[in-house]
Design an enzyme around this catalytic site. Structure first.
Site, PDB file in Angstrom:
ATOM      1  N   LYS A 258       0.852  -1.200   0.000  1.00  0.00           N
ATOM      2  CA  LYS A 258       0.000   0.000   0.000  1.00  0.00           C
ATOM      3  C   LYS A 258       0.884   1.245   0.000  1.00  0.00           C
ATOM      4  CE  LYS A 258      -3.340   2.549   2.908  1.00  0.00           C
ATOM      5  NZ  LYS A 258      -4.184   2.531   4.117  1.00  0.00           N
ATOM      6  N   ASP A 263      -2.646  10.109   3.833  1.00  0.00           N
ATOM      7  CA  ASP A 263      -4.051   9.738   3.954  1.00  0.00           C
ATOM      8  C   ASP A 263      -4.797  10.748   4.817  1.00  0.00           C
ATOM      9  OD1 ASP A 263      -6.490   8.506   4.088  1.00  0.00           O
ATOM     10  OD2 ASP A 263      -5.828   6.818   5.333  1.00  0.00           O
ATOM     11  N   LYS A 270     -10.356  12.768   8.107  1.00  0.00           N
ATOM     12  CA  LYS A 270      -9.922  12.345   9.444  1.00  0.00           C
ATOM     13  C   LYS A 270      -9.879  13.539  10.395  1.00  0.00           C
ATOM     14  CE  LYS A 270      -6.828   8.575   8.047  1.00  0.00           C
ATOM     15  NZ  LYS A 270      -7.533   7.502   8.754  1.00  0.00           N
ATOM     16  N   ASP A 281       1.514   6.118   5.820  1.00  0.00           N
ATOM     17  CA  ASP A 281       0.541   5.212   5.211  1.00  0.00           C
ATOM     18  C   ASP A 281       1.078   4.542   3.940  1.00  0.00           C
ATOM     19  OD1 ASP A 281      -1.878   3.973   5.612  1.00  0.00           O
ATOM     20  OD2 ASP A 281      -3.061   5.459   4.515  1.00  0.00           O
ATOM     21  N   ASP A 340     -12.282   7.060   3.436  1.00  0.00           N
ATOM     22  CA  ASP A 340     -11.103   6.803   4.267  1.00  0.00           C
ATOM     23  C   ASP A 340     -10.703   5.328   4.242  1.00  0.00           C
ATOM     24  OD1 ASP A 340      -9.013   7.370   5.920  1.00  0.00           O
ATOM     25  OD2 ASP A 340     -10.215   7.570   7.755  1.00  0.00           O
ATOM     26  N   GLU A 342      -9.486   3.708   1.885  1.00  0.00           N
ATOM     27  CA  GLU A 342      -8.908   3.825   0.547  1.00  0.00           C
ATOM     28  C   GLU A 342      -7.858   2.757   0.254  1.00  0.00           C
ATOM     29  OE1 GLU A 342      -7.745   5.313   3.102  1.00  0.00           O
ATOM     30  OE2 GLU A 342      -5.591   4.978   2.875  1.00  0.00           O
ATOM     31  N   ARG A 344      -7.759  -0.484   0.735  1.00  0.00           N
ATOM     32  CA  ARG A 344      -8.287  -1.671   0.056  1.00  0.00           C
ATOM     33  C   ARG A 344      -8.622  -1.380  -1.397  1.00  0.00           C
ATOM     34  NH1 ARG A 344     -12.906  -1.905   4.553  1.00  0.00           N
ATOM     35  NH2 ARG A 344     -11.199  -0.921   5.688  1.00  0.00           N
TER      36      ARG A 344
HETATM   37  N1  BES Z   1      -4.428   4.318   6.919  1.00  0.00           N
HETATM   38  C1  BES Z   1      -5.621   4.088   7.640  1.00  0.00           C
HETATM   39  C2  BES Z   1      -5.447   3.053   8.739  1.00  0.00           C
HETATM   40  C3  BES Z   1      -4.752   3.508   9.986  1.00  0.00           C
HETATM   41  C4  BES Z   1      -5.357   4.394  10.849  1.00  0.00           C
HETATM   42  C5  BES Z   1      -3.521   3.010  10.297  1.00  0.00           C
HETATM   43  C6  BES Z   1      -4.709   4.772  12.010  1.00  0.00           C
HETATM   44  C7  BES Z   1      -2.889   3.373  11.464  1.00  0.00           C
HETATM   45  C8  BES Z   1      -3.481   4.263  12.316  1.00  0.00           C
HETATM   46  C9  BES Z   1      -6.709   3.592   6.707  1.00  0.00           C
HETATM   47  O1  BES Z   1      -6.690   4.093   5.426  1.00  0.00           O
HETATM   48  C10 BES Z   1      -8.000   3.998   7.312  1.00  0.00           C
HETATM   49  O2  BES Z   1      -8.261   5.168   7.370  1.00  0.00           O
HETATM   50  N2  BES Z   1      -8.799   3.038   7.742  1.00  0.00           N
HETATM   51  C11 BES Z   1     -10.043   3.308   8.361  1.00  0.00           C
HETATM   52  C12 BES Z   1     -11.052   2.334   7.816  1.00  0.00           C
HETATM   53  C13 BES Z   1     -12.469   2.639   8.189  1.00  0.00           C
HETATM   54  C14 BES Z   1     -12.928   3.912   7.503  1.00  0.00           C
HETATM   55  C15 BES Z   1     -13.351   1.491   7.800  1.00  0.00           C
HETATM   56  C16 BES Z   1      -9.860   3.142   9.863  1.00  0.00           C
HETATM   57  O3  BES Z   1      -9.139   2.244  10.284  1.00  0.00           O
HETATM   58  O4  BES Z   1     -10.435   3.946  10.600  1.00  0.00           O
HETATM   59 ZN    ZN Z   2      -4.885   4.682   4.736  1.00  0.00          ZN
HETATM   60 MN    MN Z   3      -7.757   5.930   5.233  1.00  0.00          MN
END
Ligand code: BES
Ligand code: ZN
Ligand code: MN
Length: 509
Positions: A258, A263, A270, A281, A340, A342, A344
């Site tokens: 990834k 992000d 966020k 990220d 968010d 993104e 996947r």
């Molecule tokens: N890059 C983030 C995941 C992440 C968040 C990694 C905080 C480390 C610390 C990812 O893109 C993300 O935002 N995931 C969301 C998914 C949700 C919207 C289903 C998450 O984990 O909140």
């Molecule tokens: Zn992310």
């Molecule tokens: Mn995200």
């Protein structure tokens, strides 16, 4: 930094010619093997409670009479197992780091002959303890001067340990690549920068590197990847790097990383707190570059393809909106309920792209979900795979490399969460089990692959005072990929390649 082995002469450890001697002490008492004055120093310190045979214990001695090395550090190394040695080395090097040590000699006393795995871990620990980020910090202290590390051992052990040190060096260089890359802020480390890094690595280490731009991705039909990229002014890059160490006709291993260089969450933006950490990220992408560096540096006889979809996730007038439906490279459509989620979206198109290599196995690496951090914290990465043999290989590699993972479930029941009234699937489910539903989403794109997914959201970087990239899971990946070489009778392309094999069925190799 150079590593070698040395055999002590007649005068033993006291005669070793180095700027510093690090003595890693195993066991519960002053080892019999610690002859002469060094043994005396340690025994005296122990008698006066200045040293104990306990975790975290160390001792520094300056200009010990009769010892050639002007600095001597002792550190307790428990049972001299790989984990204990790593800890002791970190503590010992921390003691010596301040000085002007250029040549360090390291010896383990009180245990049997040093194993290869321990020597390898030692190299990684020393690199780890001396790493310093300087790229955008001119005021950072000068890099430690340590340039040469000699491992003290018996003559018979030299050949084996030299090989282990070389392997450790290759992996350490890979970890370094990953850390440097991931630590770069997002205004420096853009998708274009990642592509340049890959091209540079290609030049220096004999990789074939291709970079697809937005137009080429459009033509291929990567609707999910491009949906994420469309909100940013930074042009997306789809990077493919190949190490062909096993020759043509051998099915490669594919790593997909990834590469979200920042992000923000997009329109599903966020909160501000800690958003800076979303520059990490692209930790999955960094680990793919690092593993390529390690494997190519070790000249491993294996074919390895690294695929990195790289872009930013930004809100803008052109950004993808909640509810938008896009078509993936696989032909399946996706309703983007949360912009968010993104990671996947960029990975699913890369996984479909991986099919063209008819790989023996595909592993994707991603800082994918906050939910994985809640589940496993910061010690173990989350491992997801429907293939028991592949999962076992990866878990074993992680344990051996001190870069552990933990297997998580992928039951069909979790897939329900991804139902959509407007597309073949939604990109998110409810909050509960978020790391698993993310993996279930990816699974929908891997029917033709022998696949595993590593969620490194909790392990790719550290927060707080020591904020920075860890270089994980390069040690796990490098060990696993190189183990594929060792046992490689991989099937010729097109014959028994993964593309013809149902998932869940492992192949004898
Ligand atoms: N890059 C983030 C995941 C992440 C968040 C990694 C905080 C480390 C610390 C990812 O893109 C993300 O935002 N995931 C969301 C998914 C949700 C919207 C289903 C998450 O984990 O909140
Ligand atoms: Zn992310
Ligand atoms: Mn995200």
């Amino acid at each position: 930094m150079d590593f070698n082995t040395i055999v002590p002469g007649k005068s033993g450890l006291a005669g070793i010619d180095a700027d510093a001697l690090l003595v890693l002490v195993a066991g519960e008492k002053v080892p019999a093997a610690l002859e002469g004055v060094l043994g005396k120093v340690l025994a005296e310190a122990a008698a006066q409670d200045d040293f104990a045979f306990k975790d975290g214990q160390g001792l520094y001695a300056h200009r010990v009479e009769g010892v050639k090395a002007r600095r001597v550090a002792f550190a307790w190394a428990g049972d001299a197992g790989v984990r204990a040695l790593r800890k002791a080395v970190s503590a010992g090097v921390a003691t010596l780091k301040k000085g002007s040590v250029v040549h360090l000699a390291v010896v383990v006393v009180g245990a049997g002959a040093l194993q290869s795995a321990a020597a390898e871990a030692l190299v990684l620990a020393i690199h780890d303890a001396t790493y310093l980020y300087r790229a955008t910090k001119p005021s950072a202290p000068a890099a430690p001067r340590l340039a040469r590390v000699s491992l003290v051992c018996a003559k018979e052990a030299q050949a084996g340990l030299d090989a282990a040190l070389a392997r450790g060096q290759a992996v350490a260089a890979g970890v370094q690549v990953a850390r440097e890359c991931a630590n770069r802020p997002a205004n420096h480390c853009t998708p274009a920068h990642l592509a340049e890094q890959a091209l540079a690595l290609g030049k220096s280490h004999g990789l074939k590197v291709e970079v697809l731009d937005r137009k080429q991705c459009e033509k291929l039909g990567m609707g999910c990847f491009l949906a994420v990229a469309q909100g940013s002014e930074e042009p997306p890059k789809f990077i493919v790097a190949r190490w062909m160490g096993a020759g043509k006709g051998v099915a490669p291993v594919v790593l997909v990383g990834k590469g979200i260089t920042f992000d923000t969450g997009g329109i599903s933006i966020k909160p501000a707190a800690e958003m800076d950490e979303m520059k990490f990220d692209m930790g999955g992408a960094a680990s793919v570059l690092g593993t390529l560096r390690a494997v190519a540096g070790a000249k491993a006889r294996v074919n390895l393809v690294g695929i990195i979809p790289a872009c930013e996730n930004m809100p803008s007038g052109r950004a993808v909106k909640p509810g938008d439906v896009v078509k993936s490279l696989s032909g399946q459509t996706v309703e983007i309920l949360n912009t968010d989620a993104e990671g996947r979206l960029i990975l699913c198109d890369a996984l479909t792209y991986a099919e063209r290599f008819e790989p023996a196995a595909v592993v994707d690496i991603a800082t994918l979900t906050g939910a994985c951090v809640i589940a496993l914290g910061h010690h173990r990465s989350g491992l997801f795979s429907g293939d028991d043999a592949l999962a076992a290989e990866l878990l074993a590699a992680g344990d051996a490399a001190l870069d552990p993972a933990w297997r998580m479930p992928l039951d069909d029941e979790y897939d329900e969460a991804l139902k959509s009234n407007f597309a073949d699937m939604a990109n998110v489910g409810p909050r509960a089990g978020g790391a698993i539903t993310a993996a279930m989403f990816l699974k929908r794109f891997t029917a033709k692959l022998r696949w595993a997914h590593l969620d490194v959201a909790g392990t790719a970087w550290r927060s707080g005072a020591n904020k920075g990239a860890t270089g994980r899971p390069v040690p796990l990946l490098a060990r696993w990929v190189m183990s594929q070489a060792a046992s490689s009778k991989a099937a010729p392309k097109g014959k028994a390649g993964a593309a013809d094999r149902p998932t869940g069925q492992s192949r004898k190799r």
